[in-house]
Design a protein around this motif. Structure first.
Motif, PDB file in Angstrom:
ATOM      1  N   THR A  86       0.834  -1.203   0.000  1.00 40.49           N
ATOM      2  CA  THR A  86       0.000   0.000   0.000  1.00 40.49           C
ATOM      3  C   THR A  86       0.871   1.257   0.000  1.00 40.49           C
ATOM      4  N   TYR A  87       2.034   1.167   0.629  1.00 39.71           N
ATOM      5  CA  TYR A  87       2.952   2.314   0.723  1.00 39.71           C
ATOM      6  C   TYR A  87       4.166   2.156  -0.201  1.00 39.71           C
ATOM      7  N   ARG A  88       4.047   1.256  -1.175  1.00 40.24           N
ATOM      8  CA  ARG A  88       5.084   1.033  -2.188  1.00 40.24           C
ATOM      9  C   ARG A  88       6.432   0.623  -1.562  1.00 40.24           C
ATOM     10  N   ALA A  89       6.367  -0.081  -0.446  1.00 42.42           N
ATOM     11  CA  ALA A  89       7.593  -0.523   0.229  1.00 42.42           C
ATOM     12  C   ALA A  89       7.925  -1.952  -0.178  1.00 42.42           C
ATOM     13  N   LYS A  90       9.191  -2.200  -0.448  1.00 46.08           N
ATOM     14  CA  LYS A  90       9.660  -3.570  -0.614  1.00 46.08           C
ATOM     15  C   LYS A  90       9.763  -4.200   0.777  1.00 46.08           C
ATOM     16  N   TRP A  91       9.408  -5.467   0.893  1.00 45.74           N
ATOM     17  CA  TRP A  91       9.329  -6.069   2.218  1.00 45.74           C
ATOM     18  C   TRP A  91       9.919  -7.471   2.223  1.00 45.74           C
ATOM     19  N   THR A  92      10.388  -7.870   3.390  1.00 48.60           N
ATOM     20  CA  THR A  92      10.857  -9.234   3.625  1.00 48.60           C
ATOM     21  C   THR A  92      10.335  -9.673   4.989  1.00 48.60           C
TER      22      THR A  92
END
Length: 385
Positions: A275-281
Protein backbone atom coordinates in the motif's frame (compact mmCIF):
# COMPACT_ATOMS: atom_id res chain seq x y z
CA UNK A 1 21.47 -32.18 45.16
CA UNK A 2 21.01 -28.83 46.90
CA UNK A 3 24.79 -28.39 46.85
CA UNK A 4 24.83 -29.25 43.14
CA UNK A 5 22.01 -26.82 42.43
CA UNK A 6 23.91 -24.06 44.19
CA UNK A 7 27.08 -24.86 42.25
CA UNK A 8 25.15 -24.55 38.99
CA UNK A 9 23.50 -21.36 40.22
CA UNK A 10 26.89 -19.80 40.92
CA UNK A 11 28.21 -20.80 37.48
CA UNK A 12 25.37 -20.29 34.95
CA UNK A 13 26.04 -20.96 31.26
CA UNK A 14 24.03 -19.95 28.21
CA UNK A 15 22.57 -22.30 25.63
CA UNK A 16 25.08 -24.52 23.79
CA UNK A 17 27.82 -23.11 26.03
CA UNK A 18 27.10 -25.38 29.03
CA UNK A 19 30.51 -27.09 28.97
CA UNK A 20 31.24 -26.81 32.69
CA UNK A 21 27.72 -27.96 33.55
CA UNK A 22 28.01 -30.93 31.20
CA UNK A 23 31.41 -31.91 32.66
CA UNK A 24 30.07 -31.72 36.21
CA UNK A 25 27.03 -33.84 35.38
CA UNK A 26 29.10 -36.40 33.51
CA UNK A 27 31.46 -36.78 36.46
CA UNK A 28 28.58 -37.38 38.87
CA UNK A 29 26.92 -39.90 36.55
CA UNK A 30 30.15 -41.81 35.91
CA UNK A 31 30.86 -41.91 39.66
CA UNK A 32 27.45 -43.58 40.07
CA UNK A 33 28.49 -46.33 37.66
CA UNK A 34 26.55 -45.01 34.69
CA UNK A 35 27.69 -44.41 31.11
CA UNK A 36 26.49 -40.98 29.94
CA UNK A 37 26.82 -39.89 26.31
CA UNK A 38 27.62 -36.26 25.58
CA UNK A 39 25.62 -34.83 22.67
CA UNK A 40 27.50 -34.11 19.42
CA UNK A 41 27.57 -30.36 20.11
CA UNK A 42 29.64 -30.91 23.25
CA UNK A 43 26.95 -29.89 25.75
CA UNK A 44 24.08 -31.92 27.16
CA UNK A 45 23.98 -35.63 27.90
CA UNK A 46 21.92 -38.79 27.58
CA UNK A 47 22.20 -41.70 29.97
CA UNK A 48 20.31 -45.00 29.89
CA UNK A 49 19.67 -47.39 32.78
CA UNK A 50 18.73 -50.80 31.37
CA UNK A 51 18.07 -53.74 33.69
CA UNK A 52 19.78 -57.03 32.73
CA UNK A 53 17.53 -59.22 30.63
CA UNK A 54 15.50 -56.35 29.19
CA UNK A 55 13.95 -57.54 25.93
CA UNK A 56 15.11 -55.70 22.80
CA UNK A 57 12.63 -53.01 21.80
CA UNK A 58 11.25 -52.50 25.31
CA UNK A 59 10.10 -48.84 25.43
CA UNK A 60 12.13 -46.48 27.58
CA UNK A 61 10.65 -44.19 30.21
CA UNK A 62 12.38 -40.80 29.87
CA UNK A 63 12.89 -37.83 32.17
CA UNK A 64 14.18 -34.52 30.85
CA UNK A 65 15.98 -31.57 32.41
CA UNK A 66 17.11 -28.36 30.70
CA UNK A 67 20.54 -27.12 31.81
CA UNK A 68 21.03 -23.61 30.34
CA UNK A 69 20.77 -20.20 31.99
CA UNK A 70 19.56 -16.76 30.90
CA UNK A 71 21.49 -13.64 29.76
CA UNK A 72 20.42 -11.46 32.70
CA UNK A 73 22.07 -10.28 35.93
CA UNK A 74 21.43 -12.10 39.19
CA UNK A 75 19.78 -9.45 41.38
CA UNK A 76 19.76 -11.47 44.60
CA UNK A 77 21.94 -9.92 47.32
CA UNK A 78 21.47 -12.15 50.35
CA UNK A 79 22.32 -15.69 49.23
CA UNK A 80 25.74 -17.43 49.12
CA UNK A 81 24.97 -19.05 45.75
CA UNK A 82 24.43 -15.81 43.79
CA UNK A 83 25.74 -15.97 40.21
CA UNK A 84 29.45 -15.22 39.89
CA UNK A 85 29.10 -14.50 36.14
CA UNK A 86 28.00 -10.96 35.18
CA UNK A 87 25.01 -10.95 32.87
CA UNK A 88 24.22 -14.62 33.46
CA UNK A 89 21.70 -16.14 35.86
CA UNK A 90 19.64 -19.27 36.44
CA UNK A 91 16.46 -17.21 36.54
CA UNK A 92 14.14 -19.88 35.15
CA UNK A 93 14.90 -22.73 37.53
CA UNK A 94 16.87 -24.92 35.14
CA UNK A 95 19.41 -25.56 37.91
CA UNK A 96 16.55 -27.04 39.96
CA UNK A 97 15.33 -29.14 37.02
CA UNK A 98 18.88 -30.44 36.53
CA UNK A 99 19.26 -31.33 40.19
CA UNK A 100 15.92 -33.19 40.10
CA UNK A 101 16.87 -35.34 37.12
CA UNK A 102 20.42 -35.97 38.35
CA UNK A 103 19.02 -36.97 41.74
CA UNK A 104 16.62 -39.30 39.94
CA UNK A 105 19.54 -40.82 38.04
CA UNK A 106 21.46 -41.51 41.27
CA UNK A 107 18.43 -43.09 42.96
CA UNK A 108 17.75 -45.28 39.95
CA UNK A 109 21.42 -46.25 39.66
CA UNK A 110 21.21 -47.64 43.19
CA UNK A 111 17.95 -49.38 42.33
CA UNK A 112 19.52 -50.88 39.21
CA UNK A 113 22.48 -52.20 41.19
CA UNK A 114 20.08 -53.71 43.76
CA UNK A 115 17.94 -55.38 41.08
CA UNK A 116 14.96 -53.15 41.91
CA UNK A 117 14.67 -51.32 38.57
CA UNK A 118 12.47 -53.38 36.28
CA UNK A 119 12.13 -51.06 33.27
CA UNK A 120 14.64 -49.23 31.04
CA UNK A 121 14.95 -45.51 31.76
CA UNK A 122 16.60 -42.64 29.87
CA UNK A 123 17.69 -39.39 31.52
CA UNK A 124 17.98 -36.38 29.18
CA UNK A 125 20.06 -33.35 30.18
CA UNK A 126 19.16 -30.92 27.41
CA UNK A 127 21.11 -27.81 26.41
CA UNK A 128 19.71 -24.57 25.04
CA UNK A 129 16.05 -24.57 26.03
CA UNK A 130 16.07 -20.76 26.08
CA UNK A 131 17.20 -20.39 22.45
CA UNK A 132 15.45 -20.71 19.09
CA UNK A 133 15.73 -23.31 17.72
CA UNK A 134 15.83 -25.03 21.09
CA UNK A 135 18.10 -27.80 22.26
CA UNK A 136 15.28 -30.36 22.24
CA UNK A 137 15.86 -30.59 18.49
CA UNK A 138 19.56 -31.32 19.16
CA UNK A 139 18.55 -34.16 21.48
CA UNK A 140 16.10 -35.60 18.97
CA UNK A 141 18.65 -35.34 16.12
CA UNK A 142 21.13 -37.27 18.29
CA UNK A 143 18.64 -40.12 18.73
CA UNK A 144 17.51 -39.05 22.18
CA UNK A 145 13.89 -40.02 21.58
CA UNK A 146 14.61 -43.28 19.79
CA UNK A 147 12.89 -46.05 21.68
CA UNK A 148 11.21 -43.72 24.19
CA UNK A 149 7.65 -44.75 25.04
CA UNK A 150 6.78 -41.96 27.48
CA UNK A 151 8.52 -38.81 28.75
CA UNK A 152 8.10 -36.55 31.77
CA UNK A 153 9.54 -33.20 32.89
CA UNK A 154 8.95 -30.61 35.58
CA UNK A 155 9.21 -26.83 35.41
CA UNK A 156 9.55 -24.53 38.43
CA UNK A 157 6.43 -22.51 39.18
CA UNK A 158 6.88 -19.67 41.70
CA UNK A 159 3.11 -19.38 42.11
CA UNK A 160 2.79 -22.95 43.45
CA UNK A 161 3.76 -23.71 47.04
CA UNK A 162 6.68 -26.07 47.65
CA UNK A 163 5.48 -29.61 48.28
CA UNK A 164 2.92 -29.43 45.50
CA UNK A 165 2.75 -29.82 41.76
CA UNK A 166 0.27 -28.25 39.34
CA UNK A 167 -1.14 -30.24 36.43
CA UNK A 168 -3.20 -29.66 33.31
CA UNK A 169 -4.17 -32.15 30.63
CA UNK A 170 -4.00 -30.76 27.10
CA UNK A 171 -2.08 -27.63 26.16
CA UNK A 172 -0.17 -26.18 29.15
CA UNK A 173 2.11 -23.75 27.25
CA UNK A 174 1.74 -21.87 24.00
CA UNK A 175 3.42 -21.86 20.64
CA UNK A 176 6.06 -19.18 20.27
CA UNK A 177 7.73 -18.02 17.05
CA UNK A 178 10.03 -15.09 16.24
CA UNK A 179 9.15 -12.61 13.49
CA UNK A 180 11.29 -10.00 11.75
CA UNK A 181 9.94 -7.70 9.03
CA UNK A 182 12.27 -5.57 6.92
CA UNK A 183 10.94 -2.81 4.64
CA UNK A 184 13.03 -0.91 2.10
CA UNK A 185 12.66 2.07 -0.22
CA UNK A 186 14.71 4.74 -2.00
CA UNK A 187 14.58 7.23 0.90
CA UNK A 188 14.27 10.97 0.46
CA UNK A 189 13.36 14.34 1.98
CA UNK A 190 10.45 14.60 4.43
CA UNK A 191 9.27 17.62 2.39
CA UNK A 192 8.48 15.30 -0.56
CA UNK A 193 7.08 11.99 0.79
CA UNK A 194 4.88 11.63 -2.31
CA UNK A 195 7.98 11.22 -4.49
CA UNK A 196 9.43 8.32 -2.53
CA UNK A 197 8.43 5.51 -0.18
CA UNK A 198 7.51 6.82 3.27
CA UNK A 199 9.08 3.96 5.20
CA UNK A 200 8.39 5.34 8.67
CA UNK A 201 4.68 5.49 7.97
CA UNK A 202 4.81 2.06 6.35
CA UNK A 203 6.51 0.44 9.31
CA UNK A 204 4.21 2.26 11.73
CA UNK A 205 1.19 0.91 9.88
CA UNK A 206 2.66 -2.60 9.98
CA UNK A 207 3.31 -2.28 13.72
CA UNK A 208 -0.20 -1.03 14.43
CA UNK A 209 -2.32 -3.10 12.05
CA UNK A 210 -0.59 -6.46 11.60
CA UNK A 211 -1.40 -7.69 15.15
CA UNK A 212 -5.10 -6.85 14.91
CA UNK A 213 -5.28 -8.11 11.32
CA UNK A 214 -3.73 -11.44 12.31
CA UNK A 215 -6.14 -11.80 15.22
CA UNK A 216 -9.14 -11.07 13.00
CA UNK A 217 -8.07 -13.46 10.25
CA UNK A 218 -7.82 -16.44 12.62
CA UNK A 219 -10.19 -18.31 14.94
CA UNK A 220 -10.30 -16.31 18.19
CA UNK A 221 -10.35 -19.57 20.16
CA UNK A 222 -6.77 -20.14 19.04
CA UNK A 223 -5.59 -17.14 21.04
CA UNK A 224 -3.15 -15.85 18.42
CA UNK A 225 -1.09 -12.89 19.65
CA UNK A 226 1.51 -10.85 17.74
CA UNK A 227 3.48 -8.48 19.99
CA UNK A 228 6.37 -6.29 18.86
CA UNK A 229 9.55 -5.97 20.89
CA UNK A 230 11.68 -3.81 18.57
CA UNK A 231 11.10 -1.16 15.93
CA UNK A 232 13.87 0.71 14.15
CA UNK A 233 13.75 3.35 11.42
CA UNK A 234 15.73 6.41 10.47
CA UNK A 235 18.38 8.61 12.06
CA UNK A 236 17.34 12.22 11.30
CA UNK A 237 14.05 14.16 11.60
CA UNK A 238 14.06 15.44 8.00
CA UNK A 239 15.26 12.32 6.18
CA UNK A 240 12.97 9.50 5.08
CA UNK A 241 15.07 6.38 5.65
CA UNK A 242 15.83 3.64 3.17
CA UNK A 243 15.40 0.77 5.64
CA UNK A 244 13.21 -0.06 8.65
CA UNK A 245 12.69 -3.15 10.80
CA UNK A 246 10.16 -4.71 13.15
CA UNK A 247 10.81 -7.68 15.45
CA UNK A 248 8.42 -9.50 17.73
CA UNK A 249 6.85 -12.81 18.67
CA UNK A 250 3.78 -14.72 17.58
CA UNK A 251 2.20 -16.81 20.31
CA UNK A 252 -0.89 -19.01 20.09
CA UNK A 253 -2.71 -21.52 22.24
CA UNK A 254 -3.56 -24.16 19.65
CA UNK A 255 -1.59 -26.18 17.11
CA UNK A 256 -4.03 -25.28 14.33
CA UNK A 257 -3.33 -21.58 14.77
CA UNK A 258 0.42 -22.19 14.99
CA UNK A 259 0.35 -23.98 11.65
CA UNK A 260 -1.64 -21.25 9.86
CA UNK A 261 -0.04 -18.12 11.31
CA UNK A 262 2.94 -17.76 8.91
CA UNK A 263 0.83 -17.82 5.77
CA UNK A 264 -1.76 -15.40 7.13
CA UNK A 265 0.87 -12.97 8.41
CA UNK A 266 2.66 -13.01 5.04
CA UNK A 267 -0.55 -12.00 3.28
CA UNK A 268 -1.07 -9.15 5.74
CA UNK A 269 2.48 -7.86 5.44
CA UNK A 270 2.30 -7.91 1.65
CA UNK A 271 -0.94 -5.94 1.62
CA UNK A 272 0.17 -3.31 4.14
CA UNK A 273 3.69 -2.80 2.76
CA UNK A 274 2.62 -2.64 -0.85
CA UNK A 275 0.00 0.00 0.00
CA UNK A 276 2.95 2.31 0.72
CA UNK A 277 5.08 1.03 -2.19
CA UNK A 278 7.59 -0.52 0.23
CA UNK A 279 9.66 -3.57 -0.61
CA UNK A 280 9.33 -6.07 2.22
CA UNK A 281 10.86 -9.23 3.62
CA UNK A 282 9.26 -11.42 6.29
CA UNK A 283 11.56 -13.72 8.22
CA UNK A 284 9.35 -16.07 10.21
CA UNK A 285 11.40 -18.28 12.52
CA UNK A 286 9.63 -21.32 13.91
CA UNK A 287 10.16 -21.60 17.66
CA UNK A 288 8.10 -24.20 19.49
CA UNK A 289 4.59 -25.62 19.28
CA UNK A 290 2.46 -25.80 22.44
CA UNK A 291 3.25 -28.43 25.06
CA UNK A 292 0.18 -30.68 24.91
CA UNK A 293 0.07 -32.94 27.95
CA UNK A 294 -1.35 -36.41 27.37
CA UNK A 295 -4.22 -37.20 29.74
CA UNK A 296 -2.91 -40.64 30.78
CA UNK A 297 0.50 -39.18 31.64
CA UNK A 298 -1.22 -36.52 33.79
CA UNK A 299 -3.14 -39.29 35.59
CA UNK A 300 0.12 -41.11 36.30
CA UNK A 301 1.74 -37.98 37.73
CA UNK A 302 -1.28 -37.25 39.91
CA UNK A 303 -1.47 -40.80 41.24
CA UNK A 304 2.25 -40.98 41.99
CA UNK A 305 2.23 -37.59 43.73
CA UNK A 306 -0.79 -38.40 45.87
CA UNK A 307 0.40 -41.85 46.90
CA UNK A 308 3.86 -40.56 47.73
CA UNK A 309 3.04 -37.33 49.56
CA UNK A 310 -0.67 -36.74 50.25
CA UNK A 311 -1.10 -38.70 53.48
CA UNK A 312 -1.29 -36.27 56.39
CA UNK A 313 -0.31 -33.27 54.25
CA UNK A 314 -3.50 -32.18 52.55
CA UNK A 315 -3.67 -31.40 48.81
CA UNK A 316 -0.39 -31.93 46.95
CA UNK A 317 -1.78 -31.59 43.40
CA UNK A 318 -3.59 -28.52 42.10
CA UNK A 319 -4.93 -27.47 38.70
CA UNK A 320 -3.13 -24.90 36.59
CA UNK A 321 -3.84 -22.77 33.54
CA UNK A 322 -2.25 -22.64 30.12
CA UNK A 323 0.49 -20.03 29.92
CA UNK A 324 1.58 -17.97 26.92
CA UNK A 325 5.20 -18.95 27.51
CA UNK A 326 7.01 -21.24 25.09
CA UNK A 327 8.77 -24.46 26.09
CA UNK A 328 10.62 -26.79 23.72
CA UNK A 329 9.60 -29.90 25.67
CA UNK A 330 6.79 -29.79 23.11
CA UNK A 331 9.09 -31.28 20.46
CA UNK A 332 9.52 -34.47 22.49
CA UNK A 333 5.75 -34.90 22.57
CA UNK A 334 5.79 -35.08 18.77
CA UNK A 335 7.60 -38.42 19.24
CA UNK A 336 6.07 -39.94 22.40
CA UNK A 337 3.25 -39.23 24.84
CA UNK A 338 4.15 -37.49 28.06
CA UNK A 339 3.56 -34.51 30.31
CA UNK A 340 5.17 -31.44 31.83
CA UNK A 341 4.27 -30.76 35.48
CA UNK A 342 4.69 -27.46 37.28
CA UNK A 343 6.85 -27.94 40.35
CA UNK A 344 6.00 -25.75 43.33
CA UNK A 345 8.99 -23.68 44.48
CA UNK A 346 7.34 -20.91 46.53
CA UNK A 347 8.10 -20.90 50.24
CA UNK A 348 4.96 -20.78 52.43
CA UNK A 349 6.16 -17.56 54.08
CA UNK A 350 7.13 -15.87 50.79
CA UNK A 351 5.57 -12.45 50.34
CA UNK A 352 4.71 -11.88 46.69
CA UNK A 353 6.04 -13.91 43.78
CA UNK A 354 9.61 -13.99 42.47
CA UNK A 355 8.68 -14.55 38.87
CA UNK A 356 10.55 -16.49 36.21
CA UNK A 357 13.00 -14.60 33.98
CA UNK A 358 13.50 -11.96 36.68
CA UNK A 359 16.88 -11.30 38.25
CA UNK A 360 15.62 -11.96 41.77
CA UNK A 361 14.06 -15.35 40.99
CA UNK A 362 14.82 -18.05 43.53
CA UNK A 363 13.38 -21.43 44.53
CA UNK A 364 12.64 -23.16 47.81
CA UNK A 365 15.19 -25.94 47.52
CA UNK A 366 12.94 -28.46 49.26
CA UNK A 367 11.31 -28.77 45.84
CA UNK A 368 14.31 -30.77 44.63
CA UNK A 369 13.55 -33.72 46.91
CA UNK A 370 9.89 -33.59 45.86
CA UNK A 371 10.87 -33.80 42.19
CA UNK A 372 13.35 -36.63 42.75
CA UNK A 373 10.86 -38.71 44.74
CA UNK A 374 8.13 -38.09 42.16
CA UNK A 375 10.29 -39.17 39.23
CA UNK A 376 11.83 -42.13 41.07
CA UNK A 377 8.40 -43.39 42.10
CA UNK A 378 7.19 -43.11 38.50
CA UNK A 379 10.16 -45.18 37.34
CA UNK A 380 9.97 -47.78 40.10
CA UNK A 381 6.24 -48.08 40.69
CA UNK A 382 3.68 -45.99 38.88
CA UNK A 383 4.42 -45.25 35.23
CA UNK A 384 2.75 -47.19 32.45
CA UNK A 385 4.00 -47.14 28.88
Amino acid sequence: MIDLRRDLHRHPELGRQEFRTTKLLRERLVAAGLEPRVLPGGTGLLVDLVPPGTAPGTPLLAFRADIDALPIDDAKKDVPYRSTVPGRAHACGHDVHTAVVLGTALVLAEALAAGELTRPVRLIFQPAEETMPGGALDVIAAGGMKGVGRIFAVHCDPKVQVGRIALKAGAITSACDKVMISVDGPGGHTARPHLTTDLVTAVAKLAAEAPSGLARRMDPRWGVSLVWGRIAAGSAPNVIPQHAELEGTVRCLELAGWRQAPEVLEELVAHLAETYRAKWTLNYHRGVPPVVNEADSIDQLERAMNERFAEGRGPVVEPTEQSLGGEDFSWYLEHAPGALARLGVRSPDEKGVRDLHQGDFDADERAIAIGVELFASLALEHARI
